[in-house]
Every structure is written in C-alpha cells, then in structure tokens.
Scaffold this motif. Structure first.
Motif, PDB file in Angstrom:
ATOM      1  N   GLN A   1     -17.142 -52.385  11.879  1.00  0.00           N
ATOM      2  CA  GLN A   1     -16.913 -52.670  10.371  1.00  0.00           C
ATOM      3  C   GLN A   1     -16.986 -51.430   9.832  1.00  0.00           C
TER       4      GLN A   1
ATOM      5  N   MET B   1     -13.542 -49.927   9.907  1.00  0.00           N
ATOM      6  CA  MET B   1     -12.442 -50.784   9.192  1.00  0.00           C
ATOM      7  C   MET B   1     -12.579 -50.310   7.564  1.00  0.00           C
TER       8      MET B   1
ATOM      9  N   ALA C   1      -8.787 -45.202  13.193  1.00  0.00           N
ATOM     10  CA  ALA C   1      -9.699 -46.228  13.075  1.00  0.00           C
ATOM     11  C   ALA C   1     -10.257 -46.437  14.668  1.00  0.00           C
TER      12      ALA C   1
ATOM     13  N   GLN D   1     -11.632 -60.162  13.591  1.00  0.00           N
ATOM     14  CA  GLN D   1     -10.315 -59.380  13.482  1.00  0.00           C
ATOM     15  C   GLN D   1     -10.005 -58.339  14.754  1.00  0.00           C
TER      16      GLN D   1
ATOM     17  N   SER E   1     -10.813 -47.424   6.853  1.00  0.00           N
ATOM     18  CA  SER E   1      -9.476 -47.635   6.664  1.00  0.00           C
ATOM     19  C   SER E   1      -8.982 -48.252   5.590  1.00  0.00           C
TER      20      SER E   1
ATOM     21  N   TYR F   1     -10.592 -57.449   1.479  1.00  0.00           N
ATOM     22  CA  TYR F   1     -11.864 -56.975   2.129  1.00  0.00           C
ATOM     23  C   TYR F   1     -12.825 -57.639   1.346  1.00  0.00           C
TER      24      TYR F   1
ATOM     25  N   GLY G   1      -4.564 -47.132  11.344  1.00  0.00           N
ATOM     26  CA  GLY G   1      -5.184 -48.010  12.418  1.00  0.00           C
ATOM     27  C   GLY G   1      -5.511 -47.324  13.701  1.00  0.00           C
TER      28      GLY G   1
ATOM     29  N   MET H   1      -4.472 -53.730  13.051  1.00  0.00           N
ATOM     30  CA  MET H   1      -5.361 -52.785  12.229  1.00  0.00           C
ATOM     31  C   MET H   1      -4.281 -52.316  10.845  1.00  0.00           C
TER      32      MET H   1
END
Lengths: 292, 449
Positions: free
Chosen positions: B412, B415, B428, B202, B418, B253, B425, B239
C-alpha cells in the motif's frame, strides 16, 4: 531554609520507597526489558530466542526507512515546538492586556488541552478530510488539490498543526503565568523612558520569559517525540507512503503490528538514548543563556 | 518468572470468580475461551451462533469475547500466549495465516485435533479456494475455515445509464472497463472508479485471476524460503494503468484497507472493487440502483480468468502457552464446536445473514434450494468467482507468507508513492519486492529454530 536531618537511614528510605517503587516498576523494569529484548532475536510466539548482540541495532540504523522516520521526526518535532510555542506566546501576550472578558478568552484557550489526542485527531479529520471534511471539501471546490491521504506534504502539515493545536493551551498557561509575574514597575519605567510596546517586548518581556520558554521547549520536544502517537495514528497512520511516520510511530508499527520485538526494542532504546542526549544538550548549552 | 506468576494469579482469580457465579452443578462444564475480531453487527451474529451451540451442549461452554480489529486480536492472542493465558480458539484474518502456520507447537492443527477427539468433518466438501488457503502444503487442514469473502466489483447503474452504457452489463475486462471509465468521466463523473483493500484487490487478486505467482514456492505454501515475484509484465502493466488513470482522474485512490468503502454508497464513484461483504452496507446506505459483477481481467493473458482468492478469517486452536497445557476434554470441546460450525445449515444461514460466502458446496445448495439467489440477485457472483476455472492452481490457492501483515502495508505504501507521482509501476513493484523480501528473510530467520 532549614534542613531537616534524619537520624539513621530507615525512615528516609521508607519515605522514599513509594517514589523508588514507582520509578522501578514504570521505568527501570520496562527500560531494562527493552534493552534485553533489543539484543535478542525471537519468533512472535516467544518459543525460540537467540542472543544476537548488537545485530538489531546495526540493521535498524542501516534501514533507509528508519532514517526516513528520523528525518520526519526532526521536521515534525521542531515544527510542532515552534508553532505551538509561537502561537501560545502570541495569544498569551494578547490575553495579558487589559481587555474586556479576558477571563473568558483565557478559559476558552485552555480547553483544547483537555481533549484526548485521538479525539483531537478526529476533530481535525472531520475538518480536513478531502471528501467528508468541511474545510477539505471547501478547499477542493476552491480549486486547491487537497488530499492529505495521497499528498505527503499536506499530510505532514496536517499532523503538525493538529499536534501543535493540542499543545498551544499548555504553553499558553505557562506563558500567561510568566507574563503576569513580570513586575509592572519595570514595564512602566521602560514606557516612561519612551520604549514602544514592540521594543518593551523584545528587551524586557522576552528575556524575563526565557526560563518559561526554556522549560516549555523541553516539554514540547518531549511531547512531539512521544505523545503525538494518537494524533498520527488516527489521522494518517504514518502514511501516505511513509510520509508521517515518526520514530515513535515506527516503534509501534514494528513491535505491535509486525510483532518484530527485537527490532522494535532496538528502536526504542535508540529513541531513549536520543532523548536523553537531547535533554542533556538543552540543559548544558541552552540553559546558560537563560536568566532566572 | 514474575510474568508467569502474575498470569497464574490472574487466572486463579478468574477461576475463583467464575466458580462463585456458577450454580453448584455436579460437574462444571469445560469452558472454551474464544476470541474474535468482528465488530457489530457481525460480532453479535457470531455470538448468536456460539449461544446456539452452547444450548446444544452439556459438558462444554464456549465463552466468546470481542478483542478489537483483526490485527489487534492477533497481537492480543500472541501476547496472551507468551503470558501462558492464550484463548482456546482465536479468529485470525487470512493475512495472519502464514504467521500462524509457522507457530509450531503454539497451534493445535485441526486435523490433529479432530483425530484425537474422534470427530470428523468432511473438508472435501469445502470450496477449494477456501479449504486450500488454510491447509498445509501436504493437504492437511490446519485451521477451521469460517467467515470467508472475496473481492467483487460493484457498479452504479444510474451512472452507467447517464454515460450511455448498458446498466445491466458490467465491463468484463480491464480494456472494457477503461473505455467505460472514459465515458463516465465524459458524462461528468469526477472520479469514476476507486478500490478498497488496494493490496488485496489490485495486487493479490490480479495475480490470482491471471494465474500469476505473487511469490515463489507456490506463494509460500512450500516453504519459508519464498521470494516475491510481483514484477511480472501483467502486474507492471496493471500498476502503470492505475497510475495513469489516477493522473487522468479516472481512478481515485481512496486510502488504505477499507477506507474507500464509503465512496461508492455515497455516490461519489461509479465503480468500486471491494469485499463482497460490502453488500450489507450498500443495501443500507445506497440511494441508487447498483449491480455486482466479477473482477475484470486482461483479455490477452492466456489462462485468465481463474478463481479469485478469499479474504476473511478462520479459527485457530491454540495451546495455553509455550509449555502446552490443555486437557483432552478441552480439545474435545473445541472439536465439537468446529463440528457444529461445519454444518451446512449453520454455514448457509451465516452466509445469507451476513454476505460472507458459503464455505461448503452443501451450504451453497442449501441457500440455492431456499431461493436465496433469485430473491437477492448478485449474491452468487462471489461464489461463482471463487469456483471459476475449476480446481485451484499453486498461484490461486492463496498466500502463505510470513509477516504478510507488514508486506500488505508495504504494497500500500509503494502504491501511494506511485500515485503521488514519485515512481512508475516497475519501480513500485521493484521496491515492494526488495522491502518485502527483507521481511520474508527476517521471518525465515526467526522461525528457523
């Protein structure tokens, strides 16, 4: 007791040698290497190294991530100690009563101690994993948004419970032994004087158990600081985010995963100082209140 | 001093033990220690190739040894090098490439090794996205490409059908994908999409496909002074989309690294993005019709889509320790091993057996001529995606950042924060930049000398 006096120094030294050698090899040497390494800056391959004084330490202490890990460690260790000791004391008091099959309960309660930390973590994982765990799935179906892989508080709760579960057995044995060494006559006298069970517990049993409890407090805190790596590694890997990263886990991440030896060594030296200080404080202040 | 003595003593002991078991040949073959990080069944297939190589050789014998996961293998090799007992060849995942590139004389670059041994390998025939990942910025080959994969999208055809979508046409763009996710959700799929390797798929792949830099200095190819550049509008938008989809239940996730791999074959999600090598597992475990497609892109970004970048690993030749210490015969043995691996037939067989991509065009042709892609639809998607858009650009060659293992974890972690709703986004990606740049500066400082 009669004191044995040796003539000369050769024999006593010889007898002490095994212990001294073990201490030197397994404690003094690595600890010394860690202190030396913490003052260096090195590339991963060890081809260039430079003396940087205390820079590793100042950088570590300035890192918000390190302070986060310190806070996690505080929460984690105190919770594990309280939970593991509280549960163990409760179970020990129950198992100390004259009930049918007391021996079986006692044996069963001791079992988890024989389970390796990583295995214990996998057991809990199979229970609480949000998509493959028995309890995890049930919780989600019951409408509780359980996902410790994404929810930091749930992750912390899970590692605390898993780490404490493993330590309950150990504490249980000591508490049970402590309970059984309390003279029956004292308790019977109190009962005759009209003290109810709860009152007997708070005024007689607990004070007489305090040496055991104090010993266990030290052991549990050291356990939570150092021996819970396997549980955290297998369950959460320090995540989500950095929600379950404790100081010892951070040492591993920095040194083994990131091969950042200077910083990792500085962190382990800090940890060593913290634990020495903690133990000294416990013996200096808390031990005074303990009746032997 | 003492450590060196211990290492020498253990080496001597190993040599004595090895000498004893060997028959009294006139000349013992040169042993090449080879550490790899592939678990079964892939590890066994790799060791099969090594055994086949040994059968063709008189004077050299490669001794394969499994050393745990990729990160564990990397750390073991580094520790062995410090103790003067490094293996001749170590398999290193692509994330460790930046660290290896800066290892100086610990590493024997492939171009140097081949020149000294008089062995030649035609690297021009290798896929640009593969070869480039393991080249110095001046184009010299530093490590030997071997098992390479890339990320692709897998989709559940049954779910698409249930949602009234055409099961044979996968969404091409993120816009189409978002629409499909809503329809899938409406059709009763609890969480329609997930992703494995969140940072690789991603962030790294999204940057490459839109021809955007992940870091300055050509993603670090041109020097240790690179800084992260992930806070561009496309990444921020992507994001924010993921965060919003997670909140709306369109995206789930599934955890770090490849933890989410299990969700797709179990039928829990309709669409996943994962390593192309997930194919083997899908063949074994999936009880539904599924398809493979290229990773989506944002249709309004000029120049998109470009090639995706690779994952997987390459082989690095190492010196024994900080003092060097390899003979010409040993290097020659390593070079012969590399030449064997580079043969299109060997590479094509590895590709068809495992689901990794062929690393040479010639191997691709071998697989094609055997009718592999007609018999196994979907297997060519990964290669076509790697070749998409022609030659690679400085943004799509790959990533060459020191300490990248740590940076991937940072991505990671941010993310995860978030998705917990702690940041948007932009925040992050700012946090990733700030923390990753600290790692990059530390690495630069350590490797200056």
């Amino acid at each position: 007791m009669r004191k044995t006096v040796f003539n000369g120094t050769a024999l006593p030294l010889l007898l002490l040698t095994p212990q001294l050698v073990i201490t030197a090899i397994f404690f003094l040497w690595p600890a010394g290497a860690a202190i030396w390494q913490s003052l260096l800056q090195e590339d991963p391959w060890g081809m260039s190294s430079q003396f940087v004084g205390l820079r590793n330490f100042t950088e570590v202490l300035a890192e918000p991530e390190w302070r986060g890990a310190a806070w996690n460690t505080l929460i984690f260790s105190s919770s594990v100690a309280v939970l593991a000791m509280g549960t163990a004391l409760f179970l020990a008091v129950q198992a100390d009563k004259s009930i049918r099959g007391a021996n079986i309960y006692r044996t069963l309660l001791v079992w988890p101690y024989a389970v390796a930390p990583a295995i214990a973590a996998v057991l809990w994982l199979f229970l609480f994993h949000p998509s493959i765990g028995l309890v995890g799935r049930a919780l989600n179906e019951a409408g509780v948004a359980w996902d410790y892989k994404l929810n930091g508080n749930q992750a912390m709760l899970l590692v605390i419970v898993a780490a404490a579960w493993k330590q309950v057995s150990y504490n249980f044995i000591f508490f049970l032994a402590g309970l059984q060494s309390i003279p029956r006559s004292v308790l019977e006298a109190a009962a005759i004087d009209g003290a109810k069970p709860v009152r007997r517990f708070w005024t007689i049993i607990l004070p007489l158990l305090s040496p055991t409890a104090f010993f266990l407090l030290v052991v549990n805190l050291v356990y939570a600081f150092f021996d819970t790596f396997g549980v955290i590694h297998a369950l959460t890997g320090g995540g989500p985010g950095k929600a379950t990263e404790t100081l010892i886990y951070k040492v591993y991440v920095e040194g083994v995963q990131n091969v950042n030896l200077g910083s990792s060594s500085a962190q382990s030296v800090i940890l060593m100082i913290l634990v020495i200080a903690l133990t000294a404080v416990q013996f200096r202040f808390i031990e005074r209140k303990v009746h032997y | 001093m003492r450590r060196r003595f211990l290492a020498q003593a253990s080496l001597a002991a190993a040599a004595i033990a090895a000498a004893r078991t060997r028959p009294a040949a006139a000349q013992a073959p040169v042993e090449i220690q080879f550490w790899h990080g592939l678990p079964q069944p892939l590890g066994g297939q790799l060791e099969g190739i090594v055994a086949a190589f040994n059968a063709t050789q008189q004077g050299v014998k490669v001794m394969p040894s499994f050393r745990g996961s990729y990160p564990e293998t990397m750390v073991a090799a580094i520790a062995a090098f410090r103790a003067n007992a490094a293996p001749h060849v170590v398999q290193m995942f692509e994330v460790g490439t930046g660290t290896m590139m800066s290892a100086g004389r610990a590493v024997k670059p492939v171009h140097e090794l081949l020149a000294e041994s008089g062995v030649s390998i035609d690297f021009n025939d290798y896929l640009p996205a593969v070869r480039g990942y393991y080249q110095a910025s001046d184009g010299r080959q530093m490590s030997m490409p071997f098992n390479s994969s890339t990320a692709t999208m897998f989709y559940n055809k049954d779910h698409l059908r249930r949602a009234g979508l055409d099961p044979d046409v996968a969404p091409k763009t993120w816009e189409e994908l978002a629409e499909a996710l809503k329809k899938l959700k409406a059709a009763g799929i609890a969480s329609p999409m997930t992703t494995s390797w969140p940072a690789w798929v991603q962030v790294e792949q999204v940057s490459a496909i839109h021809n955007l830099p992940l870091a300055s200095l050509g993603n670090g190819f041109d020097g240790l002074g690179a800084t992260m550049q992930v806070n561009n509008p496309v990444m921020v938008r992507h994001m924010d989309n993921l965060i919003a989809w997670q909140k709306d239940g369109l995206f789930k996730y599934g955890g770090r690294d490849n933890a989410a791999d299990a969700l797709f074959p179990a039928g829990e999600v309709s669409i996943t993005m994962a390593s192309s090598s997930l194919r083997a597992r899908l063949l074994r475990e999936s009880r539904f019709a599924w398809g493979t497609a290229m990773l989506p892109y944002y249709s309004d970004v000029a120049g998109a889509p470009r090639n995706s970048i690779i994952g997987g690993a390459s082989f690095w030749a190492l010196n024994r320790g900080p003092a060097g210490g390899r003979s010409a015969a040993e290097w020659k043995g390593v070079a012969e091993f590399y030449r064997y691996l580079s043969q299109p037939e060997i590479d094509a067989k590895w590709h068809m057996d495992t689901g990794y991509v062929p690393v040479r065009r010639a191997s691709y042709q071998v697989a094609k001529s055997q009718g592999f892609y007609e018999k196994n639809p979907g297997t060519e998607v990964a290669i076509e995606q790697l070749l998409r858009g022609g030659e690679t650009t400085p943004n799509t060659r790959g990533i060459r950042l020191g300490g990248y293992v740590e940076i991937r974890n940072i991505i990671q972690e941010e993310m995860e924060k978030s998705f917990q709703g702690q940041q948007n986004g932009q925040q992050a990606l700012e946090a990733v930049m700030q923390r990753a740049n600290t790692v990059l500066r530390n690495f630069e400082r350590q490797n200056r000398g």
